[in-house]
Design an enzyme around this catalytic site. Sequence first.
Site, PDB file in Angstrom:
ATOM      1  N   LYS A 267     -14.521  22.756  54.645  1.00 22.99           N
ATOM      2  CA  LYS A 267     -13.151  22.474  55.088  1.00 22.99           C
ATOM      3  C   LYS A 267     -13.203  21.923  56.504  1.00 22.99           C
ATOM      4  CE  LYS A 267      -8.907  24.907  56.587  1.00 22.99           C
ATOM      5  NZ  LYS A 267      -8.132  26.171  56.610  1.00 22.99           N
ATOM      6  N   ASP A 272      -5.151  22.614  62.964  1.00 24.62           N
ATOM      7  CA  ASP A 272      -4.203  23.159  61.994  1.00 24.62           C
ATOM      8  C   ASP A 272      -2.968  23.681  62.719  1.00 24.62           C
ATOM      9  OD1 ASP A 272      -2.888  24.242  59.868  1.00 24.62           O
ATOM     10  OD2 ASP A 272      -4.328  25.857  59.459  1.00 24.62           O
ATOM     11  N   LYS A 279       2.793  27.027  62.828  1.00 22.72           N
ATOM     12  CA  LYS A 279       2.233  28.310  63.273  1.00 22.72           C
ATOM     13  C   LYS A 279       2.897  28.745  64.575  1.00 22.72           C
ATOM     14  CE  LYS A 279      -2.498  27.953  61.438  1.00 22.72           C
ATOM     15  NZ  LYS A 279      -2.467  29.136  60.579  1.00 22.72           N
ATOM     16  N   ASP A 290     -10.638  25.010  62.976  1.00 21.73           N
ATOM     17  CA  ASP A 290     -10.366  25.007  61.536  1.00 21.73           C
ATOM     18  C   ASP A 290     -11.229  23.987  60.769  1.00 21.73           C
ATOM     19  OD1 ASP A 290      -9.065  26.405  59.566  1.00 21.73           O
ATOM     20  OD2 ASP A 290      -7.343  25.055  59.488  1.00 21.73           O
ATOM     21  N   ASP A 349       0.980  25.381  55.517  1.00 23.30           N
ATOM     22  CA  ASP A 349      -0.097  26.010  56.297  1.00 23.30           C
ATOM     23  C   ASP A 349      -1.245  26.476  55.396  1.00 23.30           C
ATOM     24  OD1 ASP A 349      -1.380  26.882  58.531  1.00 23.30           O
ATOM     25  OD2 ASP A 349      -0.190  28.722  58.787  1.00 23.30           O
ATOM     26  N   GLU A 351      -3.293  24.739  53.764  1.00 19.13           N
ATOM     27  CA  GLU A 351      -3.776  23.364  53.564  1.00 19.13           C
ATOM     28  C   GLU A 351      -5.265  23.287  53.243  1.00 19.13           C
ATOM     29  OE1 GLU A 351      -3.657  24.798  56.425  1.00 19.13           O
ATOM     30  OE2 GLU A 351      -5.678  24.321  57.114  1.00 19.13           O
ATOM     31  N   ARG A 353      -7.164  24.964  51.188  1.00 16.44           N
ATOM     32  CA  ARG A 353      -7.465  24.969  49.753  1.00 16.44           C
ATOM     33  C   ARG A 353      -7.165  23.609  49.128  1.00 16.44           C
ATOM     34  NH1 ARG A 353      -3.417  29.896  48.986  1.00 16.44           N
ATOM     35  NH2 ARG A 353      -4.203  30.205  51.098  1.00 16.44           N
TER      36      ARG A 353
HETATM   37  N1  BES Z   1      -6.674  27.929  59.099  1.00 16.49           N
HETATM   38  C1  BES Z   1      -5.885  28.976  58.587  1.00 16.49           C
HETATM   39  C2  BES Z   1      -6.649  30.285  58.430  1.00 16.49           C
HETATM   40  C3  BES Z   1      -7.128  30.917  59.706  1.00 16.49           C
HETATM   41  C4  BES Z   1      -6.338  31.824  60.385  1.00 16.49           C
HETATM   42  C5  BES Z   1      -8.388  30.651  60.191  1.00 16.49           C
HETATM   43  C6  BES Z   1      -6.785  32.417  61.539  1.00 16.49           C
HETATM   44  C7  BES Z   1      -8.846  31.250  61.347  1.00 16.49           C
HETATM   45  C8  BES Z   1      -8.043  32.131  62.019  1.00 16.49           C
HETATM   46  C9  BES Z   1      -5.319  28.605  57.225  1.00 16.49           C
HETATM   47  O1  BES Z   1      -5.090  27.263  57.013  1.00 16.49           O
HETATM   48  C10 BES Z   1      -3.985  29.295  57.087  1.00 16.49           C
HETATM   49  O2  BES Z   1      -3.141  29.037  57.873  1.00 16.49           O
HETATM   50  N2  BES Z   1      -3.891  30.180  56.102  1.00 16.49           N
HETATM   51  C11 BES Z   1      -2.707  30.932  55.888  1.00 16.49           C
HETATM   52  C12 BES Z   1      -2.436  30.952  54.405  1.00 16.49           C
HETATM   53  C13 BES Z   1      -1.050  31.381  54.026  1.00 16.49           C
HETATM   54  C14 BES Z   1      -0.026  30.383  54.528  1.00 16.49           C
HETATM   55  C15 BES Z   1      -0.966  31.520  52.520  1.00 16.49           C
HETATM   56  C16 BES Z   1      -2.944  32.346  56.406  1.00 16.49           C
HETATM   57  O3  BES Z   1      -4.062  32.824  56.368  1.00 16.49           O
HETATM   58  O4  BES Z   1      -1.986  32.925  56.904  1.00 16.49           O
HETATM   59 ZN    ZN Z   2      -6.352  25.964  58.082  1.00 18.59          ZN
HETATM   60 ZN    ZN Z   3      -3.207  26.534  57.715  1.00 17.66          ZN
END
Ligand code: BES
Ligand code: ZN
Ligand code: ZN
Length: 502
Positions: A267, A272, A279, A290, A349, A351, A353
Amino acid sequence: MPILAPNIRFSNSATTKNDTAILLVNGELSANAKANDKKKGGLLSFQIDHNPDFKGECGQTLTISLPPNADYARMILVGIANPKNPKPDQFETAGGKLASLLTMVGASRVVLLNADEISEENLSSMLLGLRLGSYSFDIYKTKKKDDGKKKKFETLTIVSANAKKLAKATDQGLFMSESVALVRDLINDPPNKLYPETFAEKIKSTLVPLGVKVQVFDDKALKKMGMGCLLAVGQASENLPRLVVMSWGGATTAKGKKQKPLAFVGKGITFDSGGLNVKPYEGMMDMKMDMGGAATVTGLMAMLAKRKCKVPVVAVVALAENAISDEATRPSDIVTSYSGKTVEILNTDAEGRLVLADALTYVQKTYDPKLIVDLATLTGAIMISLGLNYCGAFVNDNKMWEQLEKSSATTGEKIWRMPLDESFRREMDSQFADIKNIGAGRFGGSCTAAAFLGEFIDEGRSWAHLDIAGVAMSKTTPTCPVPFASGYGVRLLNKFVEDFYG
Ligand code: BES
Ligand code: ZN
Ligand code: ZN
């Protein structure tokens, strides 16, 4: 390639002028060292007797200042005694501690006098730790820390009766230090400098000279190919997506012809913001990391090429910036993935996947790989589940899991198995499309994310998804002196390839 201090060379004798000498001590001074010390007035034995805390345990050091007429300004005793329950990374840590000590005392030209008293493997780990412990990332500072007054740790001469052989035996540690530093450099770089286009360029300029074939697909090519998910994630940014394919060892696109390659997928979200599901302040702060999965895959390819890995390997990274503009994907948009499946994007967010789905389909369609490992800073939830030191592994093949677990035990890069289950997949049923990109609620967020990816894996294909959101970052440690990118994963996966495939 990042340049890591110090320059390491191997020699049959300590002829060059040095300011600091290192003597390895396996619990206590060896008979040889004792006799030598006695001849020189017994300073070392005297200091050891008067520093009872120094027991020569692995990583312990004792700095001894020498008089003006001595060969060196100082001598550093470094313990190498193995404890009863040795940790896999203990010699790396010892090397890291030594690096910071050498920098602190202002050592510039250093000689290791008795390298032959430690096993080649342990010396290799120590040199890896020493190199990683001197990692810095200050290219954006116009004013250097000490204004150049302090001497830099420049060279380390390793004296050995078998200098040539030792140089060969320890080159793996040096290759690894460069590969891990590459991962750190990529992650530490700010998102206004490292975005899909520049990331792709950096992959080319680093890996092509090592003999890796690199192919870059730009947004126009991606549109033609129908990579709807990757494009949807990146469409709000002026820095449009790229898909980069790296192949080593004759990994071929002709299905079934040659040996099937191993595949790694990363990824690569260069920033992000969350997209329209933006966020909050704290959550966005670290999001230049990210692209950690893509960085790790790039570092792994560098390592495999440097050590001339014997099996074909292909790596694919999906690079995009998850930004906000009037062109941003809206929650409830439906896009068509490269696989043909339609995806309802209910949270912009989630994204990672999406970009992985297209990359996973691509690598399977094009290369029919023997197995796939994907790496992604995919969910915040994995940090809730496992903390910051364990990587979450979702693996559909027990044999592959056992191999990963063994590689984890030998490298010290921790990993923990997580569940893949149909119930998580069902949470992602969409009312309007084939699948949606979020689960039913907040719970099991890492598991629903993994289940989404599983939807894009062919029946019967061995696959591991590593959620590295927790482990990609590190606080300051002896082998990670710059607190941000850890460089996790290159050691684990290099070992996995080396021990089980070649
Ligand atoms: N890049 C983030 C995950 C992340 C969070 C990585 C903190 C490192 C530190 C990912 O894209 C994300 O935002 N995931 C969300 C998913 C949710 C919206 C279903 C999450 O983990 O909250
Ligand atoms: Zn992300
Ligand atoms: Zn995200």
